[in-house]
Design a protein around this motif. Structure first.
Motif, PDB file in Angstrom:
ATOM      1  N   LEU B  94       0.839  -1.203   0.000  1.00 17.17           N
ATOM      2  CA  LEU B  94       0.000   0.000   0.000  1.00 17.17           C
ATOM      3  C   LEU B  94       0.875   1.255   0.000  1.00 17.17           C
ATOM      4  CD1 LEU B  94      -2.820   1.275   0.133  1.00 17.17           C
ATOM      5  CD2 LEU B  94      -2.695   1.116   2.628  1.00 17.17           C
ATOM      6  N   GLU B  95       1.920   1.246   0.790  1.00 21.29           N
ATOM      7  CA  GLU B  95       2.851   2.394   0.805  1.00 21.29           C
ATOM      8  C   GLU B  95       3.386   2.668  -0.606  1.00 21.29           C
ATOM      9  OE1 GLU B  95       6.015   1.452   3.543  1.00 21.29           O
ATOM     10  OE2 GLU B  95       4.618   1.092   5.185  1.00 21.29           O
ATOM     11  N   GLU B 374     -13.791   2.853  -2.259  1.00 16.45           N
ATOM     12  CA  GLU B 374     -12.632   3.045  -3.153  1.00 16.45           C
ATOM     13  C   GLU B 374     -11.343   2.682  -2.420  1.00 16.45           C
ATOM     14  OE1 GLU B 374     -12.985   7.096  -4.388  1.00 16.45           O
ATOM     15  OE2 GLU B 374     -14.732   6.659  -5.645  1.00 16.45           O
ATOM     16  N   ALA B 375     -11.243   3.108  -1.173  1.00 16.47           N
ATOM     17  CA  ALA B 375     -10.068   2.766  -0.365  1.00 16.47           C
ATOM     18  C   ALA B 375      -9.997   1.256  -0.142  1.00 16.47           C
ATOM     19  CB  ALA B 375     -10.117   3.506   0.976  1.00 16.47           C
ATOM     20  N   ALA B 376     -11.158   0.646   0.106  1.00 12.88           N
ATOM     21  CA  ALA B 376     -11.206  -0.802   0.341  1.00 12.88           C
ATOM     22  C   ALA B 376     -10.718  -1.568  -0.885  1.00 12.88           C
ATOM     23  CB  ALA B 376     -12.633  -1.229   0.692  1.00 12.88           C
ATOM     24  N   GLU B 377     -11.161  -1.125  -2.053  1.00 11.79           N
ATOM     25  CA  GLU B 377     -10.758  -1.814  -3.287  1.00 11.79           C
ATOM     26  C   GLU B 377      -9.257  -1.678  -3.521  1.00 11.79           C
ATOM     27  OE1 GLU B 377     -12.888  -1.666  -7.395  1.00 11.79           O
ATOM     28  OE2 GLU B 377     -11.156  -0.334  -7.522  1.00 11.79           O
ATOM     29  N   GLY B 384      -4.016  -7.724  -0.596  1.00 14.63           N
ATOM     30  CA  GLY B 384      -4.577  -9.074  -0.613  1.00 14.63           C
ATOM     31  C   GLY B 384      -5.874  -9.213   0.138  1.00 14.63           C
ATOM     32  N   ILE B 385      -5.917  -8.736   1.347  1.00 11.50           N
ATOM     33  CA  ILE B 385      -7.081  -8.940   2.217  1.00 11.50           C
ATOM     34  C   ILE B 385      -8.282  -8.117   1.745  1.00 11.50           C
ATOM     35  CG2 ILE B 385      -7.962  -8.601   4.558  1.00 11.50           C
ATOM     36  CD1 ILE B 385      -4.969  -8.920   5.472  1.00 11.50           C
ATOM     37  N   LEU B 386      -9.434  -8.777   1.637  1.00 13.77           N
ATOM     38  CA  LEU B 386     -10.679  -8.072   1.334  1.00 13.77           C
ATOM     39  C   LEU B 386     -11.251  -7.566   2.653  1.00 13.77           C
ATOM     40  CD1 LEU B 386     -12.765  -7.609  -1.099  1.00 13.77           C
ATOM     41  CD2 LEU B 386     -14.080  -9.406   0.029  1.00 13.77           C
ATOM     42  N   PRO B 387     -11.240  -6.244   2.864  1.00 10.83           N
ATOM     43  CA  PRO B 387     -11.597  -5.737   4.195  1.00 10.83           C
ATOM     44  C   PRO B 387     -13.109  -5.609   4.391  1.00 10.83           C
ATOM     45  CG  PRO B 387     -10.937  -3.918   2.780  1.00 10.83           C
ATOM     46  CD  PRO B 387     -10.811  -5.174   1.943  1.00 10.83           C
ATOM     47  N   ALA B 388     -13.530  -5.692   5.646  1.00 15.34           N
ATOM     48  CA  ALA B 388     -14.921  -5.411   5.982  1.00 15.34           C
ATOM     49  C   ALA B 388     -15.202  -3.931   5.724  1.00 15.34           C
ATOM     50  CB  ALA B 388     -15.184  -5.746   7.452  1.00 15.34           C
ATOM     51  N   PRO B 389     -16.445  -3.591   5.363  1.00 17.94           N
ATOM     52  CA  PRO B 389     -16.783  -2.180   5.169  1.00 17.94           C
ATOM     53  C   PRO B 389     -16.445  -1.339   6.400  1.00 17.94           C
ATOM     54  CG  PRO B 389     -18.560  -3.566   4.357  1.00 17.94           C
ATOM     55  CD  PRO B 389     -17.577  -4.484   5.033  1.00 17.94           C
ATOM     56  N   GLU B 390     -16.695  -1.877   7.592  1.00 15.88           N
ATOM     57  CA  GLU B 390     -16.391  -1.140   8.824  1.00 15.88           C
ATOM     58  C   GLU B 390     -14.913  -0.777   8.867  1.00 15.88           C
ATOM     59  OE1 GLU B 390     -17.881  -3.991   8.563  1.00 15.88           O
ATOM     60  OE2 GLU B 390     -19.731  -4.074   9.749  1.00 15.88           O
ATOM     61  N   SER B 391     -14.071  -1.816   8.705  1.00 16.76           N
ATOM     62  CA  SER B 391     -12.618  -1.621   8.775  1.00 16.76           C
ATOM     63  C   SER B 391     -12.141  -0.636   7.714  1.00 16.76           C
ATOM     64  CB  SER B 391     -11.894  -2.946   8.548  1.00 16.76           C
ATOM     65  OG  SER B 391     -12.574  -4.033   9.109  1.00 16.76           O
ATOM     66  N   SER B 392     -12.849  -0.602   6.603  1.00 16.02           N
ATOM     67  CA  SER B 392     -12.399   0.216   5.483  1.00 16.02           C
ATOM     68  C   SER B 392     -12.493   1.708   5.791  1.00 16.02           C
ATOM     69  CB  SER B 392     -13.208  -0.124   4.227  1.00 16.02           C
ATOM     70  OG  SER B 392     -13.079  -1.513   3.970  1.00 16.02           O
ATOM     71  N   HIS B 393     -13.296   2.060   6.788  1.00 11.71           N
ATOM     72  CA  HIS B 393     -13.305   3.458   7.227  1.00 11.71           C
ATOM     73  C   HIS B 393     -11.932   3.848   7.765  1.00 11.71           C
ATOM     74  CE1 HIS B 393     -17.603   2.750   6.896  1.00 11.71           C
ATOM     75  NE2 HIS B 393     -17.820   4.044   7.020  1.00 11.71           N
ATOM     76  N   ALA B 394     -11.315   2.924   8.503  1.00 14.43           N
ATOM     77  CA  ALA B 394      -9.974   3.197   9.037  1.00 14.43           C
ATOM     78  C   ALA B 394      -8.947   3.225   7.905  1.00 14.43           C
ATOM     79  CB  ALA B 394      -9.602   2.148  10.079  1.00 14.43           C
TER      80      ALA B 394
END
Lengths: 458, 458
Positions: B94-95, B374-377, B384-394
């Motif tokens: 990600l960095e 968009e951040a989650a995608e 690799g990890i498909l994040p939960a919508p909740e986590s994707s806020h962070a």
């Protein structure tokens, strides 16, 4: 044989202990697996014939029966670091629930978003396609594990990914489809109107819900007829077993680190990618006469290629367009009963594993579906992880062996492969929870009929 | 601040480094969180009033603002070993994708079958119920993370588990339901005909698809009216934040081990269980004046309790049957727009976090849904990890901070909580993939109207 160290529940290797080479078990086989054969000429497929379909380096890996180790390219090693090492787990809670003196271990490959071991080969195949300067790859997927893994790897390496998904799965497993789309793959229900074979099948069988054989045919057609595309496959092939050896190498490294000597090694077997990968380094020791292990392949009683099939040349697909492989097979026309859940539906078996089984280096057992889900439920409740139906075949066999140890009082070390999670297989769990799940074992007449369709090869 | 060691992608502690005590941040707060209040008497809830609803030891934990550490019972430590330690991950990919000089780390709590951090408190609450000799526990679940976690913990500790699942989720999320059933839980769509409140609501609103508030009411009614049952809750409460401190303690231990000094700590905030757990030991240092950290709560713009709510006493449920809590709230009548995906739908916020925010120890930001996906995608494709919508806020907030570092050239260390996976939230991903996802921000008038319904407390 007891271990000589305090064993934690979960054993993770350090990042710098992840294997940097794949092991090619063929190099240590006295009797090599039989080559793929061109059904038109009846002769072994050459590299030249394979390169329009597969990436160049993968063709070399496919045909190489002699090189024992292949360096894992740094780019793939870097990708492995994003989800590996996978844990080797001591099943303390399962042992306690069974009251067995056996020590049970499992190598868990489901801790990544694709939910299975398939990512180990998907990343390798995507990398080689990118390295060759290709635009993308095509493949088929049934239940969706392979398609998901390939989508993830293609997103990482920047490659287009076209997945033909059996239409019935496309409609019944929309979540799998959405994971693939989130990773940027194009997912097309098969049969589609985008290929000649798809249009033909749609015309002949209006309203058909598709089959894996048809999806393979569509994926291959698009690969060979599009500029800059190749076809990739998630199991059966020698190259896939080579990539999957990372499972066994990592498991063996963890066993060595923690002083664990497996007596019995168990894996579920569909096309053979997981089993072949898990056992690779252990089988190598056995082939070289250095160690002995009981190695057990577990297959569904509804699709029993090892235990009730024949060792013969056969097509790899139901559409009879692929090369022929010599393998244990039920005949390419064999289709497991619709009530059989999850994967492990392939009519044949990896040529490498077929030869090893033929030569007596491993055993095979067939287990019934409801017993498999009973084992899965017991495992989930005490070990936490909800296992994939495929993986649960290995759980069932491991429990059976552990219960034998309970009778004899033997403190054996049992290692099995937990290939994946069951998060996308909950329709099957629902049937089990509702008590509507059934077993179906093919009759001798059914098997004789499908085996009678085998092609003639000299 | 740069690290002083080579940092691997995934950092796992050893089993013997998993925390053995929970940290109670209240002990270091100068201004303690306000007590729960009995809406009938207007006075603080006593242990006596709470014990018919909650287990005895949990009531003690709920009311104890002074003890800094609670030993984690050995049985819970043993359970933690089945899925902990969770990895602290360096988001190298990600960095690179962002081109930021910042170093991004995330504590990933989704590597267990419940798919989220909720299991940390579920196991504690199930253990104390079992220890008290109870038969079982009741709870409500909306999206299903909490219900799944509780089912797993109850299966492990041998406890009956009754889950009231909001009817619309019960019907639209059959897979979540089947996971709970596989772990042996009884899952009842709410409103049901099994409780007085359920029958009343079904009579008043025929065909209703339910609400979390109604499910809470049913679960509490069954707990207090059944012999040997208590009610358990997965967030908001002080006891839950205490149990979830294992996240932060483990994250801090890994940071210390690998020489990482976070500058910014980010967590998504619904009821506050994840954020409160992640920041606990860091906040303790800040409260004691030993260290400084920027701590950021991220909430959805569609349910902005910190950023647009008021700090006041309010009911914890829409049915107004629970005790009152002093917290940042939008009013217990506030219901986020139906197009808001995933969790983080609670109208209020943990009293502990509310007081800390009120006292200026943390910041809060609200982010919009499509930007979150968009951040989650982006995250899924590179990490690799498909994040939960909740986590994707962070994730969204972490990316924003990393991009600020790109502008300024600062090499900050950003740590965020990746609370779970998105495997059961694919309807929302489908909307995103289809381009049909929208943002909805409540108007000032809407918020004023729901805030106007707050109860009067001296």
């Amino acid at each position: 044989m007891a271990e000589n160290k305090k064993i934690p529940y979960k054993m993770y290797l350090e990042e710098n202990e992840i294997p940097t080479r794949w092991y090619n078990v063929r190099a240590d086989m006295k009797n090599k697996p039989f080559p793929l054969v061109n059904p038109g000429t009846g002769k072994p497929m050459t590299a030249e014939e394979l390169t329009p379909v597969f990436c160049d380096e993968l063709v070399q890996q496919e045909l190489d029966n002699d090189t024992p180790y292949f360096d894992i390219p740094q780019e793939i090693q870097d990708y492995y670091k994003t989800y590996r090492p996978s844990p080797l787990v001591r099943a303390y809670n399962l042992e306690k629930a069974l009251g067995t003196p056996a020590h049970i271990y499992y190598k868990f490959e489901g801790n990544n978003t694709s939910g299975s071991h398939k990512l180990n080969s998907a990343s390798a195949q995507a990398y080689y396609a990118k390295k060759q300067g290709l635009k993308g790859v095509t493949t088929e997927t049934g239940a969706g594990q392979w398609g998901t893994a390939l989508s993830m790897a293609c997103a990482y390496f920047g490659l287009d990914c076209k997945v033909f998904m059996v239409k019935v799965s496309y409609e019944q497993k929309p979540f799998r489809r959405e994971v693939m789309r989130t990773y940027g793959a194009t997912v097309t229900p098969s049969p589609s109107m985008e290929t000649n074979i798809g249009r033909k099948i749609n015309a002949e069988y209006p309203g058909t819900t598709g089959s894996l054989g048809c999806a393979i045919s569509e994926a291959v057609e698009v690969a060979v007829s599009s500029d800059g595309y190749r076809y990739v496959l998630g199991s059966v092939l020698n190259q896939v077993l080579l990539h999957q050896s990372v499972i066994g190498l990592e498991a063996k490294a963890a066993c060595d680190k923690f002083g664990i000597e497996p007596d019995i090694i168990i894996g579920c077997a569909g096309g053979g990618s997981n089993l072949g990968g898990l056992i690779a380094p252990f089988m190598g020791e056995k082939l070289r006469g250095e160690k002995d292990y009981r190695i057990i392949a577990v297959e569904p009683a509804s699709c029993p290629s090892f235990t009730r099939g024949v060792y013969a040349y056969d097509f790899c697909d139901t559409g009879m367009i692929t090369p022929l492989a010599k393998m244990y097979t039920l005949g390419s026309g064999f289709i497991p009963s619709a009530n059989h859940a999850g994967g492990l539906r392939f009519h044949g078996m990896s040529p490498v594993l077929s030869q090893l089984y033929h030569d007596g280096y491993m055993e095979a057992v067939a287990v019934e579906q409801t017993a498999v889900f009973e084992a899965a439920e017991q495992f989930a409740r005490v070990e936490g992880i909800l296992p994939a139906p495929e993986s649960s075949h290995a759980i069932k066999a491991a429990i059976d062996e552990a219960l034998k140890c309970k009778e004899t009082g033997e403190e054996k070390n049992i290692l099995f492969g937990l290939t994946g999670t069951g998060y996308f297989d909950l329709v099957a769990y629902q049937q089990f929870n509702d008590g509507t799940m059934t077993d179906t074992i093919p009759t001798d007449e059914d098997l004789a009929a499908s085996i009678a369709t085998l092609p003639k090869v000299e």
